[in-house]
Motif scaffolding. Structure first.
Motif, PDB file in Angstrom:
ATOM      1  N   ARG A  30      15.109  53.333 -22.502  1.00  0.00           N
ATOM      2  CA  ARG A  30      14.338  52.152 -22.105  1.00  0.00           C
ATOM      3  C   ARG A  30      12.947  52.119 -22.728  1.00  0.00           C
ATOM      4  NH1 ARG A  30      15.691  52.300 -15.720  1.00  0.00           N
ATOM      5  NH2 ARG A  30      17.672  51.212 -15.828  1.00  0.00           N
ATOM      6  N   ILE A  31      12.464  53.269 -23.149  1.00  0.00           N
ATOM      7  CA  ILE A  31      11.121  53.354 -23.701  1.00  0.00           C
ATOM      8  C   ILE A  31      11.127  52.777 -25.114  1.00  0.00           C
ATOM      9  CG2 ILE A  31       9.243  54.876 -24.370  1.00  0.00           C
ATOM     10  CD1 ILE A  31      10.274  56.866 -22.341  1.00  0.00           C
ATOM     11  N   ILE A  32      10.254  51.820 -25.342  1.00  0.00           N
ATOM     12  CA  ILE A  32      10.148  51.195 -26.658  1.00  0.00           C
ATOM     13  C   ILE A  32       9.539  52.194 -27.638  1.00  0.00           C
ATOM     14  CG2 ILE A  32       9.067  49.315 -27.949  1.00  0.00           C
ATOM     15  CD1 ILE A  32       9.122  47.715 -25.319  1.00  0.00           C
ATOM     16  N   GLN A  54       4.081  70.763 -21.882  1.00  0.00           N
ATOM     17  CA  GLN A  54       2.772  70.197 -22.198  1.00  0.00           C
ATOM     18  C   GLN A  54       2.480  69.126 -21.157  1.00  0.00           C
ATOM     19  OE1 GLN A  54       3.030  68.749 -26.176  1.00  0.00           O
ATOM     20  NE2 GLN A  54       3.487  70.751 -27.030  1.00  0.00           N
ATOM     21  N   ARG A  55       1.700  69.485 -20.195  1.00  0.00           N
ATOM     22  CA  ARG A  55       1.492  68.640 -19.018  1.00  0.00           C
ATOM     23  C   ARG A  55       1.045  67.216 -19.365  1.00  0.00           C
ATOM     24  NH1 ARG A  55       0.171  70.765 -13.627  1.00  0.00           N
ATOM     25  NH2 ARG A  55      -0.064  68.954 -12.319  1.00  0.00           N
ATOM     26  N   ASP A  56       0.112  67.067 -20.296  1.00  0.00           N
ATOM     27  CA  ASP A  56      -0.364  65.737 -20.669  1.00  0.00           C
ATOM     28  C   ASP A  56       0.750  64.893 -21.282  1.00  0.00           C
ATOM     29  OD1 ASP A  56      -2.881  66.366 -19.787  1.00  0.00           O
ATOM     30  OD2 ASP A  56      -3.631  66.913 -21.775  1.00  0.00           O
ATOM     31  N   GLU A  57       1.547  65.516 -22.169  1.00  0.00           N
ATOM     32  CA  GLU A  57       2.652  64.784 -22.810  1.00  0.00           C
ATOM     33  C   GLU A  57       3.714  64.395 -21.779  1.00  0.00           C
ATOM     34  OE1 GLU A  57       2.873  63.618 -25.957  1.00  0.00           O
ATOM     35  OE2 GLU A  57       0.792  64.299 -26.052  1.00  0.00           O
ATOM     36  N   TRP A  58       3.992  65.315 -20.847  1.00  0.00           N
ATOM     37  CA  TRP A  58       4.991  65.037 -19.812  1.00  0.00           C
ATOM     38  C   TRP A  58       4.524  63.900 -18.914  1.00  0.00           C
ATOM     39  CZ3 TRP A  58       9.881  65.937 -19.351  1.00  0.00           C
ATOM     40  CH2 TRP A  58      10.503  65.752 -18.124  1.00  0.00           C
ATOM     41  N   THR A  59       3.256  63.891 -18.571  1.00  0.00           N
ATOM     42  CA  THR A  59       2.698  62.830 -17.734  1.00  0.00           C
ATOM     43  C   THR A  59       2.792  61.484 -18.441  1.00  0.00           C
ATOM     44  OG1 THR A  59       1.203  64.405 -16.691  1.00  0.00           O
ATOM     45  CG2 THR A  59       0.643  62.083 -16.474  1.00  0.00           C
ATOM     46  N   LYS A  60       2.474  61.456 -19.728  1.00  0.00           N
ATOM     47  CA  LYS A  60       2.584  60.216 -20.503  1.00  0.00           C
ATOM     48  C   LYS A  60       4.030  59.735 -20.568  1.00  0.00           C
ATOM     49  CE  LYS A  60      -1.300  61.308 -23.524  1.00  0.00           C
ATOM     50  NZ  LYS A  60      -1.663  61.696 -24.909  1.00  0.00           N
ATOM     51  N   LEU A  61       4.955  60.671 -20.810  1.00  0.00           N
ATOM     52  CA  LEU A  61       6.369  60.305 -20.908  1.00  0.00           C
ATOM     53  C   LEU A  61       6.881  59.743 -19.591  1.00  0.00           C
ATOM     54  CD1 LEU A  61       9.080  60.257 -22.412  1.00  0.00           C
ATOM     55  CD2 LEU A  61       9.432  62.609 -21.624  1.00  0.00           C
ATOM     56  N   THR A  62       6.583  60.402 -18.485  1.00  0.00           N
ATOM     57  CA  THR A  62       7.075  59.904 -17.203  1.00  0.00           C
ATOM     58  C   THR A  62       6.453  58.564 -16.843  1.00  0.00           C
ATOM     59  OG1 THR A  62       5.450  61.268 -16.033  1.00  0.00           O
ATOM     60  CG2 THR A  62       7.663  62.178 -16.296  1.00  0.00           C
ATOM     61  N   ARG A  64       5.600  56.268 -19.048  1.00  0.00           N
ATOM     62  CA  ARG A  64       6.292  55.283 -19.887  1.00  0.00           C
ATOM     63  C   ARG A  64       7.678  54.965 -19.340  1.00  0.00           C
ATOM     64  NH1 ARG A  64       6.074  57.658 -25.712  1.00  0.00           N
ATOM     65  NH2 ARG A  64       7.359  55.836 -26.145  1.00  0.00           N
ATOM     66  N   ILE A  65       8.376  55.975 -18.831  1.00  0.00           N
ATOM     67  CA  ILE A  65       9.698  55.753 -18.234  1.00  0.00           C
ATOM     68  C   ILE A  65       9.563  54.861 -17.002  1.00  0.00           C
ATOM     69  CG2 ILE A  65      11.580  56.870 -16.967  1.00  0.00           C
ATOM     70  CD1 ILE A  65      11.270  59.240 -18.910  1.00  0.00           C
ATOM     71  N   ARG A  66       8.589  55.162 -16.152  1.00  0.00           N
ATOM     72  CA  ARG A  66       8.375  54.361 -14.945  1.00  0.00           C
ATOM     73  C   ARG A  66       8.052  52.912 -15.289  1.00  0.00           C
ATOM     74  NH1 ARG A  66       3.872  56.273 -13.265  1.00  0.00           N
ATOM     75  NH2 ARG A  66       2.701  54.394 -13.682  1.00  0.00           N
ATOM     76  N   GLU A  67       7.169  52.701 -16.260  1.00  0.00           N
ATOM     77  CA  GLU A  67       6.808  51.342 -16.656  1.00  0.00           C
ATOM     78  C   GLU A  67       8.010  50.583 -17.210  1.00  0.00           C
ATOM     79  OE1 GLU A  67       3.695  52.070 -19.427  1.00  0.00           O
ATOM     80  OE2 GLU A  67       2.254  52.640 -17.876  1.00  0.00           O
ATOM     81  N   ALA A  68       8.825  51.245 -18.017  1.00  0.00           N
ATOM     82  CA  ALA A  68      10.008  50.602 -18.577  1.00  0.00           C
ATOM     83  C   ALA A  68      11.013  50.255 -17.475  1.00  0.00           C
ATOM     84  CB  ALA A  68      10.665  51.495 -19.628  1.00  0.00           C
ATOM     85  N   ALA A  69      11.175  51.141 -16.510  1.00  0.00           N
ATOM     86  CA  ALA A  69      12.105  50.885 -15.406  1.00  0.00           C
ATOM     87  C   ALA A  69      11.612  49.717 -14.557  1.00  0.00           C
ATOM     88  CB  ALA A  69      12.263  52.138 -14.552  1.00  0.00           C
ATOM     89  N   GLU A  70      10.325  49.670 -14.286  1.00  0.00           N
ATOM     90  CA  GLU A  70       9.775  48.584 -13.490  1.00  0.00           C
ATOM     91  C   GLU A  70       9.900  47.256 -14.237  1.00  0.00           C
ATOM     92  OE1 GLU A  70       5.812  49.902 -12.712  1.00  0.00           O
ATOM     93  OE2 GLU A  70       6.437  51.227 -11.070  1.00  0.00           O
ATOM     94  N   ALA A  71       9.715  47.271 -15.542  1.00  0.00           N
ATOM     95  CA  ALA A  71       9.857  46.045 -16.346  1.00  0.00           C
ATOM     96  C   ALA A  71      11.293  45.551 -16.351  1.00  0.00           C
ATOM     97  CB  ALA A  71       9.376  46.295 -17.773  1.00  0.00           C
ATOM     98  N   SER A  72      12.248  46.464 -16.430  1.00  0.00           N
ATOM     99  CA  SER A  72      13.652  46.054 -16.442  1.00  0.00           C
ATOM    100  C   SER A  72      14.085  45.526 -15.071  1.00  0.00           C
ATOM    101  CB  SER A  72      14.570  47.181 -16.891  1.00  0.00           C
ATOM    102  OG  SER A  72      14.618  48.197 -15.920  1.00  0.00           O
ATOM    103  N   GLN A  73      13.501  46.056 -13.994  1.00  0.00           N
ATOM    104  CA  GLN A  73      13.829  45.565 -12.656  1.00  0.00           C
ATOM    105  C   GLN A  73      13.240  44.179 -12.426  1.00  0.00           C
ATOM    106  OE1 GLN A  73      12.492  48.520  -9.896  1.00  0.00           O
ATOM    107  NE2 GLN A  73      14.333  49.747 -10.124  1.00  0.00           N
ATOM    108  N   SER A  74      12.083  43.918 -12.978  1.00  0.00           N
ATOM    109  CA  SER A  74      11.462  42.603 -12.806  1.00  0.00           C
ATOM    110  C   SER A  74      12.193  41.527 -13.594  1.00  0.00           C
ATOM    111  CB  SER A  74       9.990  42.650 -13.190  1.00  0.00           C
ATOM    112  OG  SER A  74       9.845  42.875 -14.575  1.00  0.00           O
ATOM    113  N   GLU A  75      12.944  41.914 -14.631  1.00  0.00           N
ATOM    114  CA  GLU A  75      13.722  40.954 -15.420  1.00  0.00           C
ATOM    115  C   GLU A  75      14.943  40.479 -14.658  1.00  0.00           C
ATOM    116  OE1 GLU A  75      14.646  42.881 -19.063  1.00  0.00           O
ATOM    117  OE2 GLU A  75      12.593  42.880 -19.769  1.00  0.00           O
TER     118      GLU A  75
END
Length: 76
Positions: A30-32, A54-62, A64-75
């Motif tokens: 789902r991540i662009i 890598q805590r910072d990278e993991w935080t960014k990845l999660t 992005r996943i959350r934002e993509a999931a929320e965007a797909s649910q709003s569609e």
């Protein structure tokens, strides 16, 4: 998780099972502009050993996943 990528044995017939690797791969897809996919045990090891440690990278990845999931649910 690593047993998911073993291709030996009988294939399951019927509806595909919802497993953790399936959900993770769907979330990653789902991540662009993401080149992260779970197609092999090597991909899983990369996600686990390089990104998750890598805590910072993991935080960014999660995030992005959350934002993509929320965007797909709003569609829907």
């Amino acid at each position: 998780m690593s047993g998911y990528f073993v291709t030996e044995g009988n294939k399951f017939k019927g509806r595909p099972l919802t497993t953790l690797p399936v959900v993770l791969n769907r979330d990653l897809s789902r991540i662009i502009n993401s080149n992260l996919q779970l197609k092999s045990s090597h991909d899983l090891e990369h996600l686990r050993s390089i990104i998750a440690q890598q805590r910072d990278e993991w935080t960014k990845l999660t995030a992005r996943i959350r934002e993509a999931a929320e965007a797909s649910q709003s569609e829907h």
